[in-house]
Design a protein around this motif. Structure first.
Motif, short mmCIF file in Angstrom:
data_model
loop_
_atom_site.label_atom_id
_atom_site.label_comp_id
_atom_site.label_asym_id
_atom_site.label_seq_id
_atom_site.Cartn_x
_atom_site.Cartn_y
_atom_site.Cartn_z
N TRP A 22 -30.76 -32.52 -21.49
CA TRP A 22 -29.92 -32.76 -20.66
C TRP A 22 -30.59 -33.30 -18.85
O TRP A 22 -31.64 -33.88 -18.82
CB TRP A 22 -30.49 -31.06 -19.48
N VAL A 23 -29.16 -33.76 -18.09
CA VAL A 23 -29.50 -34.73 -17.04
C VAL A 23 -28.13 -33.85 -16.01
O VAL A 23 -27.56 -33.83 -15.87
CB VAL A 23 -28.59 -35.67 -17.30
N ASN B 20 -21.69 -25.87 -9.33
CA ASN B 20 -22.50 -25.14 -9.38
C ASN B 20 -23.15 -23.94 -10.27
O ASN B 20 -23.77 -22.96 -10.24
CB ASN B 20 -21.23 -23.67 -8.39
N SER B 21 -23.19 -25.06 -11.29
CA SER B 21 -23.61 -24.62 -11.90
C SER B 21 -22.85 -22.96 -13.51
O SER B 21 -23.54 -22.88 -13.74
CB SER B 21 -25.17 -23.39 -11.85
N ILE B 22 -21.76 -23.18 -12.76
CA ILE B 22 -20.94 -22.55 -13.55
C ILE B 22 -20.45 -23.31 -15.38
O ILE B 22 -20.16 -24.83 -14.47
CB ILE B 22 -19.69 -22.49 -12.69
N PRO B 23 -20.83 -22.65 -15.76
CA PRO B 23 -19.85 -23.73 -17.27
C PRO B 23 -18.57 -23.78 -17.67
O PRO B 23 -17.65 -23.13 -16.83
CB PRO B 23 -20.67 -22.81 -18.17
N GLY C 160 -31.05 -38.06 -12.42
CA GLY C 160 -32.34 -37.54 -13.36
C GLY C 160 -32.39 -36.26 -14.36
O GLY C 160 -31.02 -36.07 -14.53
N ALA C 161 -33.17 -36.30 -14.91
CA ALA C 161 -33.38 -35.13 -16.10
C ALA C 161 -33.21 -34.28 -15.10
O ALA C 161 -33.90 -33.71 -14.78
CB ALA C 161 -35.13 -35.23 -16.59
N THR C 162 -32.96 -32.97 -16.37
CA THR C 162 -33.15 -31.85 -15.90
C THR C 162 -33.18 -31.09 -16.51
O THR C 162 -33.61 -31.19 -17.97
CB THR C 162 -31.90 -31.68 -14.49
N TYR C 163 -33.26 -29.27 -17.07
CA TYR C 163 -32.89 -28.16 -17.81
C TYR C 163 -31.31 -27.82 -17.25
O TYR C 163 -31.33 -27.38 -16.04
CB TYR C 163 -34.41 -27.20 -17.20
N PRO C 164 -30.69 -27.26 -18.53
CA PRO C 164 -29.62 -26.37 -18.59
C PRO C 164 -29.70 -24.96 -17.56
O PRO C 164 -30.88 -24.36 -17.71
CB PRO C 164 -28.93 -25.96 -20.30
N PRO C 165 -29.30 -24.92 -16.84
CA PRO C 165 -28.73 -23.44 -16.17
C PRO C 165 -28.68 -22.52 -16.46
O PRO C 165 -29.06 -21.10 -15.59
CB PRO C 165 -28.13 -23.59 -14.73
N ALA C 166 -28.35 -22.29 -17.66
CA ALA C 166 -28.40 -21.00 -18.67
C ALA C 166 -28.20 -21.48 -19.33
O ALA C 166 -27.98 -22.72 -19.94
CB ALA C 166 -26.69 -20.56 -18.22
#
Length: 307
Positions: free
Chosen positions: A239-240, A269-272, A290-296
């Motif tokens: 995830w990025v 806004n992290s809305i899918p 950058g790399a990240t984690y999924p918000p949900a």
């Protein structure tokens, strides 16, 4: 005019189906079964074929895995070892030795790994002793079953040695550790650190080999560079965060560019989104920051992104 063959290889299911196959092979090797060698050949051919058909999907299957068996790790390591072999331009003998080493370096140890993976604390003295014996014991098991390739045996014996001399069982200095052993170590450390464990979240892919990056040895730097090139700076299935604020998943490496192909699944806004949205990471508005984690949990079938 003949129609092209439909691609039926699905690494998301097929790699995990190899877990019981590897378990049976371990049993055959330990019992010195006459079919162990042919079973090994079949398994290695299957892993490399799955990887060759769709290497991006194979890497994504590793990074998105929900498999819980410790035997997934050697299978996933074999996928990465195969890709590394091509990047490093290893000859066929060394490629095979490397894949064998990652598959069997823990043949005497994997049951104990279940316990270790759940632990959050220091090992007891007896646990530490068992841990430090397993590289030599695994090599002995392979030799006793008739698998004598010196490159493979050396890599198994040395796969827990560390360039700074802190490894085991012999605390070897960097110059005495074989290239293949170092790559086995990289494969193992990488797949372990990106995995969920009872006591910690998975480490981001770009951080998984951070301790190797501190080494000034040009040989190790070269191996690490080719390791990174073989899986991608941002490997498929990771995830990025994009410059737009969106969260995307990497679906493909590019042969001549470090910029990956991505699909946005969450807005700023992290809305899918209802489905994956194509984004061109070469565009400054959508570049990877950058790399990240999924918000949900994503609402789409991730494996379908890699068909």
């Amino acid at each position: 005019m003949s129609q092209p063959l439909k691609k039926t290889t699905d690494p998301f299911t097929q790699l995990d189906k190899l877990v019981p196959v590897l378990s049976d092979l371990y049993t055959a090797i330990k019992s010195k079964h006459e079919k162990a060698a042919s079973m090994m050949d079949t398994l290695i051919h299957t892993i490399t074929s799955i990887t060759d058909v769709n290497p991006d999907a194979a890497l994504a299957a590793i990074h998105l895995s929900k498999q819980t068996s410790p035997l997934k790790q050697p299978i996933y390591c074999a996928v990465i070892a195969h890709l590394f072999s091509a990047q490093q331009q290893l000859d066929e003998n060394r490629r095979r030795a490397l894949i064998q080493a990652v598959l069997f370096c823990n043949i005497t140890f994997y049951e104990f790994q279940v316990l270790l993976n759940r632990m959050d604390g220091k090992l007891t003295e007896s646990q530490r002793a068992k841990l430090e014996k397993h590289p030599l014991q695994s090599a002995q098991i392979m030799e006793a079953a008739g698998f004598m390739d010196p490159h493979m045996i050396k890599a198994i014996r040395q796969h827990h040695e560390r360039p700074d001399g802190s490894g085991y069982p012999n605390r070897l200095p960097s110059k005495d550790i074989s290239d293949l052993a170092l790559v086995v170590s990289m494969c193992e450390v990488y797949t372990a650190r990106i995995d969920n464990r009872a006591h910690r979240k998975p480490v981001l892919a770009r951080e998984a080999l951070a301790h190797f990056q501190n080494d000034e040895d040009p040989r190790i730097k070269g191996l690490l560079l080719n390791f990174a090139k073989s899986i991608g700076i941002y490997p498929p299935g990771t995830w990025v965060k994009l410059a737009s604020g969106e969260t995307a998943i990497v679906v493909q490496r590019q042969k001549n560019s470090p910029i990956p192909i991505v699909r946005a699944l969450f807005d700023a806004n992290s809305i899918p989104y209802m489905g994956p949205v194509v984004r061109d990471a070469k565009n400054p508005d959508f570049k990877v920051i950058g790399a990240t984690y999924p918000p949900a949990r994503p609402s789409v079938d991730l494996s379908a992104l890699f068909d």
